[in-house]
Design a protein around this motif. Sequence first.
Motif, mmCIF file in Angstrom:
data_model
loop_
_atom_site.group_PDB
_atom_site.id
_atom_site.type_symbol
_atom_site.label_atom_id
_atom_site.label_comp_id
_atom_site.label_asym_id
_atom_site.label_seq_id
_atom_site.Cartn_x
_atom_site.Cartn_y
_atom_site.Cartn_z
ATOM 1 N N ALA A 86 1.006 -1.246 -0.130
ATOM 2 C CA ALA A 86 0.032 -0.014 0.017
ATOM 3 C C ALA A 86 0.824 1.118 -0.018
ATOM 4 O O ALA A 86 0.454 2.437 0.203
ATOM 5 N N GLY A 87 1.911 1.288 -0.166
ATOM 6 C CA GLY A 87 3.164 2.224 -0.313
ATOM 7 C C GLY A 87 2.876 3.276 -1.238
ATOM 8 O O GLY A 87 3.106 4.348 -0.971
ATOM 9 N N HIS A 88 2.220 2.935 -2.133
ATOM 10 C CA HIS A 88 1.937 4.090 -3.207
ATOM 11 C C HIS A 88 0.676 4.985 -2.538
ATOM 12 O O HIS A 88 0.546 5.976 -3.409
ATOM 13 N N HIS A 89 0.102 4.752 -1.717
ATOM 14 C CA HIS A 89 -0.907 5.582 -0.961
ATOM 15 C C HIS A 89 -0.246 6.377 0.080
ATOM 16 O O HIS A 89 -0.948 7.141 0.752
ATOM 17 N N LEU A 90 1.079 6.131 -0.069
ATOM 18 C CA LEU A 90 1.681 7.156 1.429
ATOM 19 C C LEU A 90 2.811 7.958 0.951
ATOM 20 O O LEU A 90 3.545 7.499 -0.020
ATOM 21 N N LEU A 91 2.644 9.224 1.400
ATOM 22 C CA LEU A 91 3.939 10.070 1.075
ATOM 23 C C LEU A 91 4.273 10.195 2.552
ATOM 24 O O LEU A 91 3.973 11.090 3.400
ATOM 25 N N PRO A 92 5.376 9.756 2.850
ATOM 26 C CA PRO A 92 5.933 9.820 4.356
ATOM 27 C C PRO A 92 6.789 10.937 4.392
ATOM 28 O O PRO A 92 7.456 11.375 3.474
ATOM 29 N N CYS A 93 6.598 11.477 5.653
ATOM 30 C CA CYS A 93 7.497 12.804 6.222
ATOM 31 C C CYS A 93 8.048 12.409 7.206
ATOM 32 O O CYS A 93 7.695 11.544 8.054
ATOM 33 N N ASP A 94 9.321 12.863 7.263
ATOM 34 C CA ASP A 94 10.234 13.039 8.743
ATOM 35 C C ASP A 94 9.501 13.801 9.593
ATOM 36 O O ASP A 94 9.185 15.030 9.118
ATOM 37 N N GLY A 95 9.049 13.471 10.819
ATOM 38 C CA GLY A 95 8.156 14.034 11.760
ATOM 39 C C GLY A 95 9.074 15.390 12.070
ATOM 40 O O GLY A 95 8.319 16.204 12.591
ATOM 41 N N ARG A 96 10.336 15.435 11.917
ATOM 42 C CA ARG A 96 10.957 17.048 12.260
ATOM 43 C C ARG A 96 11.055 17.828 11.126
ATOM 44 O O ARG A 96 11.137 19.079 11.432
ATOM 45 N N LEU A 97 10.993 17.327 9.866
ATOM 46 C CA LEU A 97 10.758 18.278 8.733
ATOM 47 C C LEU A 97 9.765 18.600 7.812
ATOM 48 O O LEU A 97 9.378 19.180 7.204
ATOM 49 N N GLY A 98 8.546 17.340 8.231
ATOM 50 C CA GLY A 98 7.294 17.475 7.498
ATOM 51 C C GLY A 98 7.489 17.720 6.389
ATOM 52 O O GLY A 98 8.166 17.350 5.424
ATOM 53 N N LEU A 99 6.530 18.617 5.401
ATOM 54 C CA LEU A 99 6.488 18.949 4.056
ATOM 55 C C LEU A 99 7.758 19.677 3.590
ATOM 56 O O LEU A 99 8.065 20.079 2.446
ATOM 57 N N SER A 100 8.777 20.123 4.544
ATOM 58 C CA SER A 100 9.800 20.806 4.145
ATOM 59 C C SER A 100 10.974 19.889 3.648
ATOM 60 O O SER A 100 12.019 20.337 3.253
ATOM 61 N N GLN A 101 10.627 18.480 4.357
ATOM 62 C CA GLN A 101 11.650 17.423 3.686
ATOM 63 C C GLN A 101 12.040 17.467 2.334
ATOM 64 O O GLN A 101 11.124 17.447 1.527
ATOM 65 N N PRO A 102 13.345 17.536 1.906
ATOM 66 C CA PRO A 102 13.671 17.450 0.457
ATOM 67 C C PRO A 102 12.924 16.256 -0.280
ATOM 68 O O PRO A 102 12.976 15.330 0.346
ATOM 69 N N GLY A 103 12.231 16.664 -1.364
ATOM 70 C CA GLY A 103 11.624 15.831 -2.234
ATOM 71 C C GLY A 103 10.345 15.527 -1.735
ATOM 72 O O GLY A 103 9.408 15.167 -2.784
ATOM 73 N N CYS A 104 9.884 15.990 -0.603
ATOM 74 C CA CYS A 104 8.275 15.630 -0.158
ATOM 75 C C CYS A 104 7.389 16.281 -1.187
ATOM 76 O O CYS A 104 6.507 15.772 -1.673
ATOM 77 N N ILE A 105 7.466 17.706 -1.343
ATOM 78 C CA ILE A 105 6.757 18.305 -2.043
ATOM 79 C C ILE A 105 6.804 18.218 -3.705
ATOM 80 O O ILE A 105 5.727 18.004 -4.350
ATOM 81 N N ASP A 106 7.881 17.743 -3.885
ATOM 82 C CA ASP A 106 7.981 17.323 -5.553
ATOM 83 C C ASP A 106 7.041 16.050 -5.714
ATOM 84 O O ASP A 106 6.638 15.689 -6.671
ATOM 85 N N SER A 107 7.378 14.943 -4.543
ATOM 86 C CA SER A 107 6.419 13.898 -4.616
ATOM 87 C C SER A 107 5.041 14.262 -4.740
ATOM 88 O O SER A 107 4.332 13.487 -5.561
ATOM 89 N N LEU A 108 4.546 15.108 -3.846
ATOM 90 C CA LEU A 108 3.044 15.335 -3.878
ATOM 91 C C LEU A 108 2.555 15.946 -5.154
ATOM 92 O O LEU A 108 1.701 15.635 -5.729
ATOM 93 N N ARG A 109 3.639 16.898 -5.887
ATOM 94 C CA ARG A 109 3.114 17.347 -7.106
ATOM 95 C C ARG A 109 3.218 16.377 -8.129
ATOM 96 O O ARG A 109 2.178 16.267 -8.968
ATOM 97 N N ALA A 110 4.123 15.425 -8.204
ATOM 98 C CA ALA A 110 4.050 14.311 -8.958
ATOM 99 C C ALA A 110 2.761 13.479 -9.207
ATOM 100 O O ALA A 110 2.088 13.152 -9.934
ATOM 101 N N TRP A 111 2.452 12.998 -7.735
ATOM 102 C CA TRP A 111 0.748 12.407 -7.358
ATOM 103 C C TRP A 111 -0.054 13.599 -7.869
ATOM 104 O O TRP A 111 -1.102 12.859 -8.545
ATOM 105 N N LEU A 112 -0.029 14.590 -7.789
ATOM 106 C CA LEU A 112 -1.130 15.386 -8.060
ATOM 107 C C LEU A 112 -1.269 15.772 -9.591
ATOM 108 O O LEU A 112 -2.359 15.768 -10.083
ATOM 109 N N GLY A 113 -0.234 15.382 -10.370
ATOM 110 C CA GLY A 113 -0.116 15.623 -11.946
ATOM 111 C C GLY A 113 -0.576 14.322 -12.429
ATOM 112 O O GLY A 113 -0.418 14.081 -13.569
ATOM 113 N N GLY A 114 -0.650 13.158 -11.664
ATOM 114 C CA GLY A 114 -0.769 11.895 -12.098
ATOM 115 C C GLY A 114 0.434 11.400 -12.883
ATOM 116 O O GLY A 114 0.268 10.434 -13.648
ATOM 117 N N GLN A 115 1.512 11.814 -12.416
ATOM 118 C CA GLN A 115 2.862 11.277 -13.287
ATOM 119 C C GLN A 115 3.443 10.027 -12.665
ATOM 120 O O GLN A 115 3.237 9.874 -11.595
#
Length: 167
Positions: A138-167
């Motif tokens: 079920a990993g394709h349904h998870l965007l994991p964040c480091d609890g200390r960095l959250g959405l600021s974690q490098p690559g996190c927002i890029d991964s979200l944008r890729a999912w949003l764009g259906g890439q």
Amino acid sequence: MSKNPHPQVLFLDFDGVLHPDAVFHTSKGLQLRSEGQLFMWAPLLVQALADQPQVSIVLSTSWVRQFGYHRARKYLPEAIQHRVIGATWHSTMARNWADQSWWDGASRYEQISRHAARARLSDWLAIDDDTASWPVDAGHHLLPCDGRLGLSQPGCIDSLRAWLGGQ
């Protein structure tokens, strides 16, 4: 214009995603015992969702159980509050002992997947720092964040944008 016009749902945790996982409820109110401020990374989410009208949000945060759905939703920036369509926890669970006891022992994955199944969601993603019991299949349904960095974690927002764009 959105590249991916079909409905998508984000399951959103607050602690460890929108600010560090170091929030405590004290007699003086909510306190972040870390550098920064509450919801300091929420603008990253607002920006990522700005041209994605097909995306709705379901709250998968303990804040709903602690403060109630409406109050928890109001902590989010106004720009995305209207996207919130529900929560994995709801007040009827507190009145129904079977649901409450199930909830208390359920992993975050179980809470989210139960909601997704009941709502018959096909395109959903959980943004969370609680990944301990998330199954590999079920990993394709998870965007994991480091609890200390959250959405600021490098690559996190890029991964979200890729999912949003259906890439």
